[in-house]
Design an enzyme around this catalytic site. Structure first.
Site, PDB file in Angstrom:
ATOM      1  N   SER A  70       4.045   1.661   8.343  1.00 19.63           N
ATOM      2  CA  SER A  70       4.413   1.188   9.676  1.00 19.63           C
ATOM      3  C   SER A  70       5.768   1.717  10.114  1.00 19.63           C
ATOM      4  CB  SER A  70       4.445  -0.344   9.697  1.00 19.63           C
ATOM      5  OG  SER A  70       5.535  -0.825   8.900  1.00 19.63           O
ATOM      6  N   GLY A 123       0.795  -1.214   0.000  1.00 14.69           N
ATOM      7  CA  GLY A 123       0.000   0.000   0.000  1.00 14.69           C
ATOM      8  C   GLY A 123       0.828   1.263   0.000  1.00 14.69           C
ATOM      9  N   SER A 124       1.983   1.232   0.634  1.00 16.93           N
ATOM     10  CA  SER A 124       2.886   2.384   0.608  1.00 16.93           C
ATOM     11  C   SER A 124       3.536   2.522  -0.759  1.00 16.93           C
ATOM     12  CB  SER A 124       3.955   2.235   1.695  1.00 16.93           C
ATOM     13  OG  SER A 124       3.373   2.134   2.977  1.00 16.93           O
ATOM     14  N   LYS A 170       4.978 -12.890   7.615  1.00 18.92           N
ATOM     15  CA  LYS A 170       5.887 -12.049   8.402  1.00 18.92           C
ATOM     16  C   LYS A 170       6.337 -12.757   9.672  1.00 18.92           C
ATOM     17  CE  LYS A 170       4.221  -7.574   6.733  1.00 18.92           C
ATOM     18  NZ  LYS A 170       3.548  -6.292   7.096  1.00 18.92           N
ATOM     19  N   SER A 203       6.998   4.100   4.222  1.00 15.06           N
ATOM     20  CA  SER A 203       6.575   2.876   4.911  1.00 15.06           C
ATOM     21  C   SER A 203       5.579   3.285   5.978  1.00 15.06           C
ATOM     22  CB  SER A 203       7.769   2.156   5.545  1.00 15.06           C
ATOM     23  OG  SER A 203       7.330   1.122   6.426  1.00 15.06           O
ATOM     24  N   THR A 231       8.962  -1.647   7.278  1.00 11.01           N
ATOM     25  CA  THR A 231       9.026  -2.484   6.080  1.00 11.01           C
ATOM     26  C   THR A 231      10.484  -2.727   5.711  1.00 11.01           C
ATOM     27  OG1 THR A 231       6.983  -1.423   5.352  1.00 11.01           O
ATOM     28  CG2 THR A 231       8.203  -2.732   3.731  1.00 11.01           C
ATOM     29  N   HIS A 248      -0.556  -6.112 -27.434  1.00 14.10           N
ATOM     30  CA  HIS A 248       0.561  -6.820 -28.052  1.00 14.10           C
ATOM     31  C   HIS A 248       0.810  -8.187 -27.412  1.00 14.10           C
ATOM     32  CE1 HIS A 248       1.822  -3.292 -30.450  1.00 14.10           C
ATOM     33  NE2 HIS A 248       1.315  -2.620 -29.429  1.00 14.10           N
ATOM     34  N   ARG A 277      -2.661   0.100   2.934  1.00  9.22           N
ATOM     35  CA  ARG A 277      -3.366   0.269   1.663  1.00  9.22           C
ATOM     36  C   ARG A 277      -4.487   1.292   1.759  1.00  9.22           C
ATOM     37  NH1 ARG A 277      -5.081  -4.397   4.135  1.00  9.22           N
ATOM     38  NH2 ARG A 277      -7.349  -4.790   4.277  1.00  9.22           N
ATOM     39  N   GLU A 292      -6.289  -7.704  -1.161  1.00 10.09           N
ATOM     40  CA  GLU A 292      -6.232  -7.532   0.287  1.00 10.09           C
ATOM     41  C   GLU A 292      -7.604  -7.292   0.914  1.00 10.09           C
ATOM     42  OE1 GLU A 292      -2.764  -5.516   2.040  1.00 10.09           O
ATOM     43  OE2 GLU A 292      -2.261  -4.910  -0.006  1.00 10.09           O
TER      44      GLU A 292
END
Length: 360
Positions: A103, A59-60, A350, A101, A106, A256, A153, A240
C-alpha cells in the site's frame, strides 16, 4: 459447500475472485522479468552493500522472508529481515535497505525507512503508491512501482521479484536467477492448469487437501531452509484467506521442542492436521529426521505431505509449494462459505489505531 466443482458456485463465494489472483503469480514474476532494464538502472545507482535489510509487514514482509531463506546459501552479504518500527543497530551507511509496503502506508515500514535513512543507509522502496513512494521521491531514492488493486498477501510475485533481481544485478548472488525465474513461471503456469477451479476435486490435489483440512487447525512444518519461509507464509495465508488459526515450525528445530509437545495431546486429536512441506533436495540427515518424526506425528494427528517438484533451483521448488498452498487456503475458505479476500478484523484494528503520528 458441496458444489465447488461448479465454477459459478465458487464465484458466488469468492466474490472478489481471489482464485484468479492466486493464478496470476507466474504473470507477476514475469512482469519484472520484462522490466529488467529498470532493475539494472536502479542497481547502477547503488553502492555495493555490506548488508541488506529488508523491512516489511504481513504479505509484504513475506517477500523479505523468502529473500533471506532462498538465498542464504549463496548471497555474498548478510540479508536481515525486519518487522518492527525500528531497524537493528547494525544499520549504517554500508546498509542497503529494501523497504516493501504494497500500500505504501504501512507504519512500521515507514518508521524503519525514515530511521534507517537518518543513519545513512541507502534505500530502495517497493510499493504501489502511498506515503512510501512519496518519501522515496522526496529523498531521491529509487522506487519500484508495482501494480495496485490487490491484497498485499496476493502480490508476492510483484514484491519479491524486483528485490531478488536487484540482488542479482548487484552481483550479490551466485546463481543464474533470471533463468530460474523463467523456469518458475513455466512450472506455476502448469500448476494453474492442474489446480484451478475448472479441475474437479477428484483430480485436483489442492481441493483434496482443502477438504482434508476442513475443521482442522493446520500445523505447517517446513523441512528446512527455504521452506521455513514457505511454511511461515502458508500460515499467514490460512489466517487471512481461510480465516482460521494456523501455526508453523521448521526442521530440525522442531525436533528439540515441538515434537515433545505432542505427548500431552490425546491420540488422533480431531482438532489438528499436520502439513509437511517436503523437498526432493532435503539433506540426508533432515530427510531422516522428517521420516522418523512423521511416524511419531501419525500417532496424534493426520499428516499430509506437500512435495516440491524435482528441480535443481530452490526458487522453483519453493514457489511451487507456496503457490499450491495458496490455492489450498482459498479453496478452504470457499469450502467454509467464506469470501477469502476481505480481512475485516485487520481493517477494524487499523481504524481504531488511527493515523500514524511518526512515532512507535
Amino acid at each position: 459447500m458441496e458444489d465447488w466443482d461448479e465454477v459459478e458456485a465458487v464465484r458466488a463465494v469468492d466474490r472478489e475472485d481471489m482464485l484468479s489472483v492466486v493464478a496470476s503469480l507466474p504473470e507477476q514474476i514475469g512482469y519484472w522479468l520484462q522490466r529488467r532494464e529498470e532493475v539494472e538502472a536502479i542497481a547502477r545507482r547503488l553502492r555495493s552493500p555490506i548488508e541488506v535489510l529488508v523491512t516489511g509487514m504481513g504479505g509484504s514482509g513475506a517477500a523479505g522472508d523468502l529473500l533471506e531463506k532462498l538465498f542464504e546459501d549463496e548471497v555474498k552479504v548478510p540479508i536481515l529481515v525486519n518487522k518492527d518500527y525500528e531497524p537493528p543497530a547494525s544499520v549504517r551507511s554500508g546498509t542497503l535497505l529494501i523497504a516493501i509496503s504494497y500500500s505504501g502506508n504501512t507504519e512500521e515500514t515507514l518508521s524503519t525507512y525514515l530511521l534507517a535513512r537518518r543513519r545513512g543507509a541507502q534505500a530502495v522502496c517497493i510499493a504501489s503508491g502511498g506515503q512510501l513512494s512519496l518519501y522515496a521521491q522526496q529523498r531521491g531514492d529509487p522506487c519500484f512501482q508495482v501494480p495496485g488493486g490487490l491484497q498485499p498477501r496476493a502480490s508476492i510475485g510483484y514484491q519479491w521479484t524486483p528485490a531478488a533481481l536487484l540482488l542479482h544485478e548487484l552481483r550479490l548472488l551466485r546463481s543464474d536467477l533470471p533463468t530460474a525465474l523463467q523456469e518458475t513461471v513455466g512450472v506455476l503456469r502448469r500448476q494453474n492448469e492442474a489446480l484451478g477451479p475448472q479441475v474437479p476435486e477428484a483430480q485436483n490435489p489442492a481441493k483434496q487437501l482443502a477438504r482434508a483440512l476442513q475443521g482442522k487447525v493446520p500445523l505447517i512444518y517446513g523441512c528446512y531452509g527455504p521452506f521455513t519461509a514457505v511454511a511461515k507464509r502458508a500460515k499467514n495465508m490460512f489466517n487471512e484467506n481461510s480465516k482460521i488459526q494456523a501455526f508453523w515450525d521448521v526442521f530440525p528445530e522442531l525436533n528439540h521442542n515441538t515434537l515433545q509437545g505432542w505427548e500431552g495431546v490425546s491420540s488422533q486429536n480431531a482438532s489438528f492436521a499436520i502439513l509437511l512441506l517436503r523437498d526432493p533436495e532435503e539433506p540426508p540427515r533432515i530427510h531422516q529426521r522428517v521420516e522418523l518424526s512423521k511416524t511419531l506425528f501419525q500417532q496424534y494427528a493426520p499428516v499430509h505431505e506437500v512435495w516440491a517438484p524435482d528441480h535443481p533451483s530452490p526458487v522453483v521448488r519453493a514457489f511451487a509449494v507456496a503457490h499450491q498452498l495458496d490455492f489450498v487456503s482459498v479453496y478452504l475458505a470457499i469450502l467454509n462459505g467464506m469470501d477469502p479476500t476481505p480481512v475485516p478484523l485487520i481493517q477494524e484494528l487499523k481504524r481504531h489505531l488511527g493515523d500514524w503520528n511518526g512515532h512507535a
